[in-house]
Scaffold this motif. Structure first.
Motif, PDB file in Angstrom:
ATOM      1  N   THR B   5       0.839  -1.203   0.000  1.00  0.00           N
ATOM      2  CA  THR B   5       0.000   0.000   0.000  1.00  0.00           C
ATOM      3  C   THR B   5       0.874   1.254   0.000  1.00  0.00           C
ATOM      4  O   THR B   5       1.819   1.360   0.783  1.00  0.00           O
ATOM      5  CB  THR B   5      -0.920   0.026   1.244  1.00  0.00           C
ATOM      6  OG1 THR B   5      -1.725  -1.157   1.253  1.00  0.00           O
ATOM      7  CG2 THR B   5      -1.826   1.244   1.216  1.00  0.00           C
ATOM      8  N   GLN B   6       0.536   2.168  -0.861  1.00  0.00           N
ATOM      9  CA  GLN B   6       1.167   3.488  -0.860  1.00  0.00           C
ATOM     10  C   GLN B   6       0.030   4.491  -0.733  1.00  0.00           C
ATOM     11  O   GLN B   6      -0.772   4.644  -1.644  1.00  0.00           O
ATOM     12  CB  GLN B   6       1.962   3.717  -2.150  1.00  0.00           C
ATOM     13  CG  GLN B   6       3.171   2.813  -2.274  1.00  0.00           C
ATOM     14  CD  GLN B   6       3.889   2.985  -3.593  1.00  0.00           C
ATOM     15  OE1 GLN B   6       3.842   2.117  -4.449  1.00  0.00           O
ATOM     16  NE2 GLN B   6       4.571   4.108  -3.756  1.00  0.00           N
ATOM     17  N   PHE B  91       7.395   3.472  -7.072  1.00  0.00           N
ATOM     18  CA  PHE B  91       6.669   2.269  -6.699  1.00  0.00           C
ATOM     19  C   PHE B  91       7.433   1.517  -5.616  1.00  0.00           C
ATOM     20  O   PHE B  91       8.629   1.257  -5.746  1.00  0.00           O
ATOM     21  CB  PHE B  91       6.491   1.341  -7.904  1.00  0.00           C
ATOM     22  CG  PHE B  91       5.621   1.904  -8.987  1.00  0.00           C
ATOM     23  CD1 PHE B  91       6.172   2.520 -10.098  1.00  0.00           C
ATOM     24  CD2 PHE B  91       4.238   1.809  -8.899  1.00  0.00           C
ATOM     25  CE1 PHE B  91       5.379   3.040 -11.098  1.00  0.00           C
ATOM     26  CE2 PHE B  91       3.435   2.331  -9.899  1.00  0.00           C
ATOM     27  CZ  PHE B  91       4.002   2.944 -10.994  1.00  0.00           C
ATOM     28  N   CYS B  92       6.710   1.147  -4.601  1.00  0.00           N
ATOM     29  CA  CYS B  92       7.231   0.266  -3.572  1.00  0.00           C
ATOM     30  C   CYS B  92       6.899  -1.161  -4.001  1.00  0.00           C
ATOM     31  O   CYS B  92       5.818  -1.416  -4.559  1.00  0.00           O
ATOM     32  CB  CYS B  92       6.552   0.611  -2.240  1.00  0.00           C
ATOM     33  SG  CYS B  92       7.049  -0.380  -0.835  1.00  0.00           S
ATOM     34  N   ALA B  93       7.820  -2.101  -3.751  1.00  0.00           N
ATOM     35  CA  ALA B  93       7.576  -3.477  -4.185  1.00  0.00           C
ATOM     36  C   ALA B  93       8.070  -4.465  -3.145  1.00  0.00           C
ATOM     37  O   ALA B  93       9.012  -4.194  -2.396  1.00  0.00           O
ATOM     38  CB  ALA B  93       8.254  -3.731  -5.529  1.00  0.00           C
ATOM     39  N   TYR B  94       7.433  -5.637  -3.142  1.00  0.00           N
ATOM     40  CA  TYR B  94       7.716  -6.699  -2.165  1.00  0.00           C
ATOM     41  C   TYR B  94       7.999  -7.989  -2.913  1.00  0.00           C
ATOM     42  O   TYR B  94       7.324  -8.326  -3.884  1.00  0.00           O
ATOM     43  CB  TYR B  94       6.499  -6.859  -1.251  1.00  0.00           C
ATOM     44  CG  TYR B  94       6.481  -8.121  -0.427  1.00  0.00           C
ATOM     45  CD1 TYR B  94       5.966  -9.314  -0.944  1.00  0.00           C
ATOM     46  CD2 TYR B  94       6.956  -8.134   0.874  1.00  0.00           C
ATOM     47  CE1 TYR B  94       5.942 -10.470  -0.195  1.00  0.00           C
ATOM     48  CE2 TYR B  94       6.930  -9.295   1.636  1.00  0.00           C
ATOM     49  CZ  TYR B  94       6.420 -10.459   1.089  1.00  0.00           C
ATOM     50  OH  TYR B  94       6.396 -11.603   1.834  1.00  0.00           O
ATOM     51  N   LEU B  95       8.991  -8.733  -2.426  1.00  0.00           N
ATOM     52  CA  LEU B  95       9.317 -10.040  -2.988  1.00  0.00           C
ATOM     53  C   LEU B  95       9.557 -11.008  -1.853  1.00  0.00           C
ATOM     54  O   LEU B  95      10.410 -10.769  -1.000  1.00  0.00           O
ATOM     55  CB  LEU B  95      10.557  -9.929  -3.869  1.00  0.00           C
ATOM     56  CG  LEU B  95      11.152 -11.247  -4.394  1.00  0.00           C
ATOM     57  CD1 LEU B  95      10.163 -11.947  -5.320  1.00  0.00           C
ATOM     58  CD2 LEU B  95      12.465 -10.997  -5.105  1.00  0.00           C
ATOM     59  N   ILE B 103       5.435  -8.061  -6.001  1.00  0.00           N
ATOM     60  CA  ILE B 103       4.172  -7.338  -5.872  1.00  0.00           C
ATOM     61  C   ILE B 103       4.470  -5.846  -5.745  1.00  0.00           C
ATOM     62  O   ILE B 103       5.282  -5.450  -4.902  1.00  0.00           O
ATOM     63  CB  ILE B 103       3.378  -7.807  -4.638  1.00  0.00           C
ATOM     64  CG1 ILE B 103       3.140  -9.318  -4.697  1.00  0.00           C
ATOM     65  CG2 ILE B 103       2.051  -7.059  -4.548  1.00  0.00           C
ATOM     66  CD1 ILE B 103       2.314  -9.770  -5.872  1.00  0.00           C
ATOM     67  N   PHE B 104       3.792  -5.035  -6.546  1.00  0.00           N
ATOM     68  CA  PHE B 104       4.012  -3.594  -6.535  1.00  0.00           C
ATOM     69  C   PHE B 104       2.844  -2.876  -5.856  1.00  0.00           C
ATOM     70  O   PHE B 104       1.699  -3.307  -5.944  1.00  0.00           O
ATOM     71  CB  PHE B 104       4.133  -3.058  -7.966  1.00  0.00           C
ATOM     72  CG  PHE B 104       5.465  -3.342  -8.595  1.00  0.00           C
ATOM     73  CD1 PHE B 104       5.717  -4.573  -9.175  1.00  0.00           C
ATOM     74  CD2 PHE B 104       6.465  -2.389  -8.612  1.00  0.00           C
ATOM     75  CE1 PHE B 104       6.946  -4.845  -9.759  1.00  0.00           C
ATOM     76  CE2 PHE B 104       7.691  -2.647  -9.188  1.00  0.00           C
ATOM     77  CZ  PHE B 104       7.938  -3.878  -9.766  1.00  0.00           C
ATOM     78  N   GLY B 105       3.180  -1.757  -5.226  1.00  0.00           N
ATOM     79  CA  GLY B 105       2.152  -0.854  -4.736  1.00  0.00           C
ATOM     80  C   GLY B 105       1.611  -0.020  -5.879  1.00  0.00           C
ATOM     81  O   GLY B 105       2.114  -0.082  -7.002  1.00  0.00           O
ATOM     82  N   PRO B 106       0.582   0.811  -5.606  1.00  0.00           N
ATOM     83  CA  PRO B 106      -0.061   1.589  -6.671  1.00  0.00           C
ATOM     84  C   PRO B 106       0.750   2.781  -7.149  1.00  0.00           C
ATOM     85  O   PRO B 106       0.433   3.359  -8.185  1.00  0.00           O
ATOM     86  CB  PRO B 106      -1.371   2.041  -6.029  1.00  0.00           C
ATOM     87  CG  PRO B 106      -1.064   2.067  -4.564  1.00  0.00           C
ATOM     88  CD  PRO B 106      -0.106   0.941  -4.318  1.00  0.00           C
TER      89      PRO B 106
END
Lengths: 112, 114
Positions: B5-6, B91-95, B103-106
């Motif tokens: 979430t951003q 973009f913030c992203a999680y792996l 997975i990217f934030g909006p």
């Protein structure tokens, strides 16, 4: 060094026509491959990802499909395009030793 | 399922000032990776900074640094001495692991005011 190629850069297609976008990676083996879509002014939506030849995971049900016929080739397809398929499509890859994503230059698809 | 979430769709900063972009994520994992990507008007995605969850030390890359709060599942990006070239979508992203999806934030649209 590793490089990723994605083509075409721009594509205009009529509704109902087929689609084939291709992505290839050079300089590495057994990469994880991804297709993302970005609607105008929006974030990235993961469409498909693949951890090996013939292994495709679909994230969003839609009329698109993906295939990985070779280790470093990832193809995004559709039999009949919809207006809602318009967007910016990004191919990406990452590998076990370096988990950051490397992106292609993208394809702007306009379905008219 | 993991989510990113951003909460700031748009931000602006005066040139040479400092700005912080927020990111929160949801996961039950203990080992994972977090990223900030920048997308300038050219649309080329550029990695800004990377953080490994098992490292307590916050990552730093020149004018870019993060504030990683694992317990709070927060991963903010601080840009110091903002420059006109910093204007972009971030973009913030999680792996979760090396062999899983990113997975990217909006995204947050950052404007830099001269």
């Amino acid at each position: 060094s590793q490089t990723i190629h994605q083509w075409p850069a721009t594509l205009v297609q009529p509704v109902g026509s087929p689609l084939s976008l291709e992505c290839t990676v050079e300089g590495t083996s057994n990469p994880n491959l991804y297709w993302y879509r970005q609607a105008a002014g929006r974030g990235l939506q993961l469409l498909f990802y693949s951890v090996g030849i013939g292994q495709i995971s679909s994230e969003v049900p839609q009329n698109l499909s993906a295939s990985r016929p070779q280790d470093r080739q990832f193809i995004l397809s559709s039999k009949k395009l919809l207006l809602s398929d318009s967007g910016f499509y990004l191919c990406a890859w990452n590998a076990g030793l370096n988990e950051k994503l490397f992106f292609g230059s993208g394809t702007q698809l306009s379905v008219l | 399922a993991q989510t990113v979430t951003q909460s700031q769709p748009e931000m602006s900063v005066q040139e040479a000032e400092t700005v912080t972009l927020s990111c929160t994520y949801d996961t039950s994992e203990s080992d994972y990776y977090l990223f900030w990507y920048k997308q300038p008007p050219s649309r080329q995605m550029i990695l800004v900074i990377r953080q490994e969850a098992y490292k307590q030390q916050n990552a730093t890359e020149n004018r870019f640094s993060v504030n990683f709060q694992k317990a709070a599942k927060s991963f903010s990006l601080k840009i110091s001495d903002s420059q006109l070239g910093d204007a972009a979508m971030y973009f913030c992203a999680y792996l979760k692991t090396s062999y899983d999806k990113v997975i990217f934030g909006p995204g947050t649209s950052l404007s830099v005011i001269p």
